[in-house]
Design an enzyme around this catalytic site. Structure first.
Site, PDB file in Angstrom:
ATOM      1  N   ASP A  29       0.831  -1.206   0.000  1.00  0.00           N
ATOM      2  CA  ASP A  29       0.000   0.000   0.000  1.00  0.00           C
ATOM      3  C   ASP A  29       0.868   1.260   0.000  1.00  0.00           C
ATOM      4  O   ASP A  29       0.557   2.248  -0.683  1.00  0.00           O
ATOM      5  CB  ASP A  29      -0.924   0.020   1.222  1.00  0.00           C
ATOM      6  CG  ASP A  29      -2.041  -1.017   1.113  1.00  0.00           C
ATOM      7  OD1 ASP A  29      -2.186  -1.629   0.038  1.00  0.00           O
ATOM      8  OD2 ASP A  29      -2.749  -1.213   2.120  1.00  0.00           O
ATOM      9  N   ASP A  68       4.221   0.646  -9.942  1.00  0.00           N
ATOM     10  CA  ASP A  68       2.908   0.030 -10.135  1.00  0.00           C
ATOM     11  C   ASP A  68       3.037  -1.488 -10.274  1.00  0.00           C
ATOM     12  O   ASP A  68       2.137  -2.233  -9.890  1.00  0.00           O
ATOM     13  CB  ASP A  68       2.220   0.623 -11.368  1.00  0.00           C
ATOM     14  CG  ASP A  68       0.760   0.214 -11.473  1.00  0.00           C
ATOM     15  OD1 ASP A  68       0.095   0.135 -10.421  1.00  0.00           O
ATOM     16  OD2 ASP A  68       0.294  -0.040 -12.590  1.00  0.00           O
ATOM     17  N   ASP A  71       4.309  -2.947  -6.429  1.00  0.00           N
ATOM     18  CA  ASP A  71       3.386  -3.124  -5.302  1.00  0.00           C
ATOM     19  C   ASP A  71       2.707  -4.492  -5.333  1.00  0.00           C
ATOM     20  O   ASP A  71       2.600  -5.181  -4.319  1.00  0.00           O
ATOM     21  CB  ASP A  71       2.360  -1.985  -5.212  1.00  0.00           C
ATOM     22  CG  ASP A  71       1.517  -1.815  -6.463  1.00  0.00           C
ATOM     23  OD1 ASP A  71       1.633  -2.634  -7.398  1.00  0.00           O
ATOM     24  OD2 ASP A  71       0.733  -0.836  -6.523  1.00  0.00           O
ATOM     25  N   GLY A  72       2.276  -4.913  -6.523  1.00  0.00           N
ATOM     26  CA  GLY A  72       1.635  -6.223  -6.625  1.00  0.00           C
ATOM     27  C   GLY A  72       2.601  -7.365  -6.370  1.00  0.00           C
ATOM     28  O   GLY A  72       2.265  -8.343  -5.681  1.00  0.00           O
ATOM     29  N   ARG A  76       2.485 -10.191  -3.224  1.00  0.00           N
ATOM     30  CA  ARG A  76       2.542 -11.649  -3.367  1.00  0.00           C
ATOM     31  C   ARG A  76       3.701 -12.241  -2.570  1.00  0.00           C
ATOM     32  O   ARG A  76       3.580 -13.308  -1.972  1.00  0.00           O
ATOM     33  CB  ARG A  76       2.636 -12.022  -4.841  1.00  0.00           C
ATOM     34  CG  ARG A  76       1.349 -11.761  -5.615  1.00  0.00           C
ATOM     35  CD  ARG A  76       1.421 -12.277  -7.036  1.00  0.00           C
ATOM     36  NE  ARG A  76       2.328 -11.489  -7.860  1.00  0.00           N
ATOM     37  CZ  ARG A  76       1.980 -10.361  -8.472  1.00  0.00           C
ATOM     38  NH1 ARG A  76       0.751  -9.879  -8.327  1.00  0.00           N
ATOM     39  NH2 ARG A  76       2.842  -9.706  -9.228  1.00  0.00           N
ATOM     40  N   ASP A  89      -4.978   0.158  -5.090  1.00  0.00           N
ATOM     41  CA  ASP A  89      -4.114   0.219  -6.261  1.00  0.00           C
ATOM     42  C   ASP A  89      -4.864   0.716  -7.490  1.00  0.00           C
ATOM     43  O   ASP A  89      -4.389   1.591  -8.218  1.00  0.00           O
ATOM     44  CB  ASP A  89      -3.519  -1.172  -6.522  1.00  0.00           C
ATOM     45  CG  ASP A  89      -2.570  -1.175  -7.710  1.00  0.00           C
ATOM     46  OD1 ASP A  89      -1.703  -0.290  -7.779  1.00  0.00           O
ATOM     47  OD2 ASP A  89      -2.702  -2.058  -8.577  1.00  0.00           O
ATOM     48  N   ASP A  93      -4.333   4.233  -9.405  1.00  0.00           N
ATOM     49  CA  ASP A  93      -3.959   4.177 -10.826  1.00  0.00           C
ATOM     50  C   ASP A  93      -4.854   5.076 -11.667  1.00  0.00           C
ATOM     51  O   ASP A  93      -4.396   5.753 -12.588  1.00  0.00           O
ATOM     52  CB  ASP A  93      -4.041   2.740 -11.356  1.00  0.00           C
ATOM     53  CG  ASP A  93      -2.832   1.905 -10.975  1.00  0.00           C
ATOM     54  OD1 ASP A  93      -1.861   2.459 -10.430  1.00  0.00           O
ATOM     55  OD2 ASP A  93      -2.869   0.679 -11.211  1.00  0.00           O
TER      56      ASP A  93
END
Length: 202
Positions: A29, A68, A71-72, A76, A89, A93
């Site tokens: 975050d 971008d 973060d994902g 994970r 997110d 975006d």
């Protein structure tokens, strides 16, 4: 033509950055918020419409794109994937998309083109998530996805830093042509996504 197809490859390259962010105690975050801050900084640079502003804006757009992805990948790695994080997110975006286009439009005082461009950008993104909402999976296809937009904005800003004034048959600035491109291709991409999903549902 969509760089989003290269997302898995890009995420492999991100592994060292993910490991460093994890060791540094960063959260997905927090990285999402930082990515948005870079988008705002880029928009501020674009609004100045100076070579330095465009140059710094291009660097900030690149940072936004990488963060971008980061973060994902970090979510994970830390096993903290959540619907709340995904919501944050996506919202950031979309706001990033808006401020980048508005910054470009403000720099050349073409708010008419900015309005057309931002609606095309938002409809492209909206169709991507709406298709997911009806159970068909997240859609990144079409002529221009978000990764493509960021790349084009970065390249366009670098060109605008060197080429000033109106050029070409429409006597628009480089940024003006970029806004026209987003306005036209954004809506075409949205319609492509809609038609593909409609066909699948039928």
């Amino acid at each position: 033509m969509t760089l989003d197809r290269l997302r898995p490859v890009a995420e492999l390259v991100l592994d060292p950055m993910v490991a460093a962010a994890d060791r540094g105690g960063l959260t997905p975050d927090g990285i999402s918020v930082l990515a948005f801050a870079f988008a705002v900084a880029a928009a501020g640079g674009f609004s100045l419409a100076t070579p330095l502003g465009y140059g710094l804006g291009a660097v900030c757009v690149l940072a936004n794109g990488w963060l971008d992805l980061l973060d994902g990948a970090l979510a994970r790695t830390q096993n903290v994937d959540s619907r709340g994080g995904d919501l944050l997110d996506h919202v950031l975006d979309r706001y990033a998309d808006i401020v980048l286009v508005v910054g470009l439009a403000a720099g050349v005082s073409r708010y008419d083109l900015g309005l057309l461009a931002v609606t095309g950008v938002l409809m492209t993104s909206y169709l991507g998530t709406q298709i997911q909402a009806v159970g068909l999976g997240r859609e990144y296809g079409g002529l221009v996805g978000r990764a493509d937009r960021l790349a084009l904005i970065g390249i366009g800003a670098l060109v605008a830093a060197v080429v000033s004034g109106p050029v070409g048959p429409l006597s628009l600035s480089v940024v003006g042509y970029l806004l026209v491109f987003f306005a036209v291709v954004g809506h075409v991409t949205a319609l492509q996504r809609f038609w593909g999903a409609w066909s699948d549902l039928s």
